[in-house]
Design a protein around this motif. Structure first.
Motif, PDB file in Angstrom:
ATOM      1  N   THR A  13       0.742  -1.211   0.165  1.00  6.12           N
ATOM      2  CA  THR A  13      -0.074  -0.371  -0.010  1.00  6.12           C
ATOM      3  C   THR A  13       0.852   1.367   0.056  1.00  6.12           C
ATOM      4  O   THR A  13       0.142   2.839  -0.262  1.00  6.12           O
ATOM      5  N   ARG A  14       1.846   0.982   0.336  1.00  7.60           N
ATOM      6  CA  ARG A  14       2.787   2.266   0.034  1.00  7.60           C
ATOM      7  C   ARG A  14       4.152   1.734  -1.068  1.00  7.60           C
ATOM      8  O   ARG A  14       4.384   0.383  -1.705  1.00  7.60           O
ATOM      9  N   PRO A  15       5.398   2.846  -0.929  1.00  6.59           N
ATOM     10  CA  PRO A  15       6.032   2.748  -2.126  1.00  6.59           C
ATOM     11  C   PRO A  15       7.258   1.413  -1.315  1.00  6.59           C
ATOM     12  O   PRO A  15       7.154   1.323  -0.403  1.00  6.59           O
ATOM     13  N   VAL A  16       7.950   0.517  -2.816  1.00  5.79           N
ATOM     14  CA  VAL A  16       8.385  -0.619  -2.433  1.00  5.79           C
ATOM     15  C   VAL A  16       9.753  -0.213  -2.554  1.00  5.79           C
ATOM     16  O   VAL A  16      10.206   0.216  -3.642  1.00  5.79           O
ATOM     17  N   VAL A  17      10.587  -0.115  -1.581  1.00  9.08           N
ATOM     18  CA  VAL A  17      11.815  -0.193  -1.651  1.00  9.08           C
ATOM     19  C   VAL A  17      13.487  -0.779  -1.952  1.00  9.08           C
ATOM     20  O   VAL A  17      14.261  -0.547  -2.185  1.00  9.08           O
ATOM     21  N   ASP A  18      12.776  -1.722  -1.124  1.00  4.57           N
ATOM     22  CA  ASP A  18      13.548  -2.551  -1.830  1.00  4.57           C
ATOM     23  C   ASP A  18      13.448  -4.160  -2.011  1.00  4.57           C
ATOM     24  O   ASP A  18      12.195  -5.137  -1.919  1.00  4.57           O
ATOM     25  N   LEU A  19      14.328  -5.134  -3.065  1.00  2.00           N
ATOM     26  CA  LEU A  19      13.630  -6.805  -3.381  1.00  2.00           C
ATOM     27  C   LEU A  19      14.726  -7.168  -3.473  1.00  2.00           C
ATOM     28  O   LEU A  19      16.042  -6.669  -4.035  1.00  2.00           O
ATOM     29  N   ASP A  27      12.406 -25.509  -4.901  1.00  2.00           N
ATOM     30  CA  ASP A  27      11.216 -25.626  -5.112  1.00  2.00           C
ATOM     31  C   ASP A  27      10.646 -24.392  -5.777  1.00  2.00           C
ATOM     32  O   ASP A  27      10.166 -23.306  -6.020  1.00  2.00           O
ATOM     33  N   GLY A  28      12.532 -24.077  -6.233  1.00  2.17           N
ATOM     34  CA  GLY A  28      12.338 -23.193  -8.226  1.00  2.17           C
ATOM     35  C   GLY A  28      13.269 -21.960  -6.970  1.00  2.17           C
ATOM     36  O   GLY A  28      13.505 -22.063  -5.867  1.00  2.17           O
ATOM     37  N   TYR A  29      12.529 -20.476  -7.411  1.00  6.73           N
ATOM     38  CA  TYR A  29      13.347 -19.369  -6.148  1.00  6.73           C
ATOM     39  C   TYR A  29      11.935 -18.227  -5.769  1.00  6.73           C
ATOM     40  O   TYR A  29      11.325 -18.843  -6.064  1.00  6.73           O
ATOM     41  N   PHE A  30      12.556 -17.856  -5.330  1.00  2.00           N
ATOM     42  CA  PHE A  30      11.656 -17.039  -4.235  1.00  2.00           C
ATOM     43  C   PHE A  30      11.817 -15.463  -4.358  1.00  2.00           C
ATOM     44  O   PHE A  30      13.535 -15.280  -4.176  1.00  2.00           O
ATOM     45  N   LEU A  31      11.021 -14.205  -3.863  1.00  2.00           N
ATOM     46  CA  LEU A  31      11.630 -12.564  -4.596  1.00  2.00           C
ATOM     47  C   LEU A  31      10.789 -11.889  -2.896  1.00  2.00           C
ATOM     48  O   LEU A  31       9.358 -12.658  -2.315  1.00  2.00           O
ATOM     49  N   ILE A  32      11.303 -11.360  -2.234  1.00  2.00           N
ATOM     50  CA  ILE A  32      10.889 -10.468  -0.781  1.00  2.00           C
ATOM     51  C   ILE A  32      10.614  -9.638  -1.132  1.00  2.00           C
ATOM     52  O   ILE A  32      12.451  -8.558  -2.424  1.00  2.00           O
ATOM     53  N   SER A  63      15.075  -2.929   3.960  1.00  4.59           N
ATOM     54  CA  SER A  63      15.456  -2.954   3.637  1.00  4.59           C
ATOM     55  C   SER A  63      15.462  -4.784   3.631  1.00  4.59           C
ATOM     56  O   SER A  63      14.523  -5.117   4.591  1.00  4.59           O
ATOM     57  N   ALA A  64      15.007  -5.586   2.752  1.00  6.13           N
ATOM     58  CA  ALA A  64      14.725  -7.012   2.675  1.00  6.13           C
ATOM     59  C   ALA A  64      15.493  -7.765   1.968  1.00  6.13           C
ATOM     60  O   ALA A  64      16.423  -7.583   0.684  1.00  6.13           O
ATOM     61  N   THR A  65      16.323  -9.380   2.789  1.00  7.41           N
ATOM     62  CA  THR A  65      16.744 -10.231   1.861  1.00  7.41           C
ATOM     63  C   THR A  65      16.256 -11.416   2.393  1.00  7.41           C
ATOM     64  O   THR A  65      15.944 -11.059   3.090  1.00  7.41           O
ATOM     65  N   LEU A  66      17.196 -12.507   1.651  1.00  8.85           N
ATOM     66  CA  LEU A  66      17.264 -13.906   1.416  1.00  8.85           C
ATOM     67  C   LEU A  66      18.216 -14.409   2.033  1.00  8.85           C
ATOM     68  O   LEU A  66      19.524 -13.769   0.866  1.00  8.85           O
ATOM     69  N   ASN A  67      17.987 -15.570   2.740  1.00 15.00           N
ATOM     70  CA  ASN A  67      19.248 -15.818   1.996  1.00 15.00           C
ATOM     71  C   ASN A  67      19.325 -16.911   1.320  1.00 15.00           C
ATOM     72  O   ASN A  67      18.613 -17.246   0.677  1.00 15.00           O
ATOM     73  N   HIS A  68      20.755 -17.593   0.447  1.00 15.96           N
ATOM     74  CA  HIS A  68      20.169 -18.559  -0.356  1.00 15.96           C
ATOM     75  C   HIS A  68      19.442 -19.798  -0.687  1.00 15.96           C
ATOM     76  O   HIS A  68      18.624 -19.641  -2.132  1.00 15.96           O
ATOM     77  N   ASP A  69      19.116 -20.738  -0.029  1.00 23.29           N
ATOM     78  CA  ASP A  69      18.218 -21.721  -0.358  1.00 23.29           C
ATOM     79  C   ASP A  69      16.807 -21.014   0.374  1.00 23.29           C
ATOM     80  O   ASP A  69      15.317 -21.721   0.690  1.00 23.29           O
ATOM     81  N   ALA A  70      16.449 -19.783   0.882  1.00 24.48           N
ATOM     82  CA  ALA A  70      14.835 -19.134   1.189  1.00 24.48           C
ATOM     83  C   ALA A  70      14.229 -19.816   1.961  1.00 24.48           C
ATOM     84  O   ALA A  70      13.197 -20.016   2.610  1.00 24.48           O
ATOM     85  N   ARG A  72      15.999 -18.662   5.197  1.00 24.59           N
ATOM     86  CA  ARG A  72      15.367 -17.423   6.328  1.00 24.59           C
ATOM     87  C   ARG A  72      15.429 -15.756   5.565  1.00 24.59           C
ATOM     88  O   ARG A  72      16.072 -16.522   4.290  1.00 24.59           O
ATOM     89  N   ALA A  73      15.074 -15.483   6.088  1.00 25.32           N
ATOM     90  CA  ALA A  73      14.850 -13.774   5.821  1.00 25.32           C
ATOM     91  C   ALA A  73      15.480 -13.183   6.594  1.00 25.32           C
ATOM     92  O   ALA A  73      15.766 -13.147   8.298  1.00 25.32           O
ATOM     93  N   ALA A  74      15.699 -11.687   6.283  1.00 28.74           N
ATOM     94  CA  ALA A  74      15.633 -10.951   7.386  1.00 28.74           C
ATOM     95  C   ALA A  74      14.908  -8.968   6.743  1.00 28.74           C
ATOM     96  O   ALA A  74      15.578  -9.204   5.429  1.00 28.74           O
ATOM     97  N   THR A  75      14.764  -8.668   7.748  1.00 27.68           N
ATOM     98  CA  THR A  75      14.763  -7.192   7.151  1.00 27.68           C
ATOM     99  C   THR A  75      14.408  -6.020   8.139  1.00 27.68           C
ATOM    100  O   THR A  75      15.301  -6.014   9.644  1.00 27.68           O
ATOM    101  N   GLY A  76      15.723  -4.702   7.767  1.00 28.18           N
ATOM    102  CA  GLY A  76      15.518  -3.801   8.419  1.00 28.18           C
ATOM    103  C   GLY A  76      14.729  -2.507   8.272  1.00 28.18           C
ATOM    104  O   GLY A  76      13.848  -2.329   7.614  1.00 28.18           O
ATOM    105  N   ALA A  77      14.493  -2.123   9.168  1.00 26.60           N
ATOM    106  CA  ALA A  77      12.659  -1.335   9.804  1.00 26.60           C
ATOM    107  C   ALA A  77      13.151   0.242  10.524  1.00 26.60           C
ATOM    108  O   ALA A  77      14.349   0.589  11.062  1.00 26.60           O
TER     109      ALA A  77
END
Length: 317
Positions: A13-19, A27-32, A63-70, A72-77
């Motif tokens: 609902t607001r600006p998307v600032v990181d991918l 299982d394919g690949y993922f996007l955060i 900010s948001a990131t995934l580890n190689h095999d998806a 774990r995720a990490a976010t900064g806020a």
């Protein structure tokens, strides 16, 4: 030429600032995606299908990131925390307190450390296997840290609004190298092979040798550029910025291949998928869009249809 038809991923609902994309898993690949609405989202990378939303922050996600095999995720806020998540269950595994907004998060290649930076101007390294341990202070910038990446499990790079990129040795937490720029840096990305660094600064996209930090070449865009990404096989570069458009350049010749205006606001972030078949963009308009690298091929939800005039049209199903 086939028409580019991006897939639009709604929900924010607001600006998307990181991918950030994961690597390719069984299982394919993922996007955060990180968004100022405070709700980072996980999607299937090749289709954009929503998988889940990480609930727990109380402020804009920068900010948001995934580890190689998806796994774990990490976010900064803006709530002065970085969070470590179980990307399968969506549960918070750890919350790392800071004294100001966290604008950069990055997993080490082995996933055992999490790098953070932001408006404190301090680069820290947290132990993801022992979250209760005190973080290591890697170093400091003179301005807000916008991005940070690991070259390997020892060396890291950080980019700041102080117009510098700094290389750090995390074994001794000392600055190993400093490169100054004419403009504040908005984005950096390390190539898939770890040898090339892409830097977005001012109206330019610069290519550096990641080891020596020597500039190899530079692209000048007609607008202020906020983000750039390199194809995994180094075929092309995509970039986006202030004029709502996404530009695609040949990596070697610097020739512009395409430009698309699909967003209704500045493009804050662009990233190639791990297989290079598509790239994702996040915008001030609150959407994530997926674009085909090779328009007119069958991939994901894109199916090639034949128009009445006999020309192929790539349509999103």
């Amino acid at each position: 030429m086939a028409k580019q038809t991006p897939l639009t991923c709604s929900g924010h609902t607001r600006p998307v600032v990181d991918l950030d994309f994961s690597e390719i898993t069984e299982d394919g690949y993922f996007l955060i995606s990180a968004c100022k609405d405070g709700k980072p989202m996980l999607r299937q990378g090749s289709t954009g299908d929503w998988i889940g939303t990480f609930q727990g922050h109380h402020g804009a996600i920068w900010s948001a990131t995934l580890n190689h095999d998806a796994t774990r995720a990490a976010t900064g806020a803006a709530d002065y925390t970085a969070k470590l998540w179980d990307a399968v269950t969506g549960n918070v595994l750890a919350s790392f307190d800071h004294k100001h907004i966290v604008k950069a998060v990055s997993f080490s290649p082995n996933g055992k450390r999490l790098l953070t930076g932001g408006q404190e101007k301090t680069l820290r390294s947290f132990n993801t296997t022992n979250p209760e341990a005190e973080p290591e202070q890697v170093g400091k910038h003179e301005g807000i840290i916008k991005k940070a990446v690991w070259i390997d499990d020892r060396m890291v790079l950080s980019a700041s609004e102080d117009k510098s990129i700094r290389k750090w040795d995390t074994t001794c937490n000392r600055e190993a190298q400093l490169v100054r720029f004419d403009s504040a840096i908005s984005d950096i990305e390390l190539s898939k092979d770890g040898k090339t660094l892409v830097v977005a600064s001012g109206k330019t996209v610069s290519i550096y040798d990641a080891c020596s930090l020597e500039k190899v070449r530079e692209y000048t865009l007609p607008t202020r550029v906020f983000s750039a990404s390199l194809h995994p096989n180094k075929k092309s570069i995509v970039a986006g910025g202030d004029d709502f458009k996404i530009y695609k350049y040949d990596f070697e010749s610097l020739k512009e291949q395409d430009s698309y205006k699909g967003h209704f606001g500045p493009v804050h972030i662009v990233r190639f998928s791990p297989d290079g078949e598509l790239y994702a963009s996040g915008s001030e308009d609150g959407t994530v869009r997926l674009w085909q690298t090779n328009v007119g091929t069958n991939y994901g939800l894109w199916k090639v249809l034949v128009a009445p005039d006999g020309q192929d049209v790539a349509a999103a199903s």
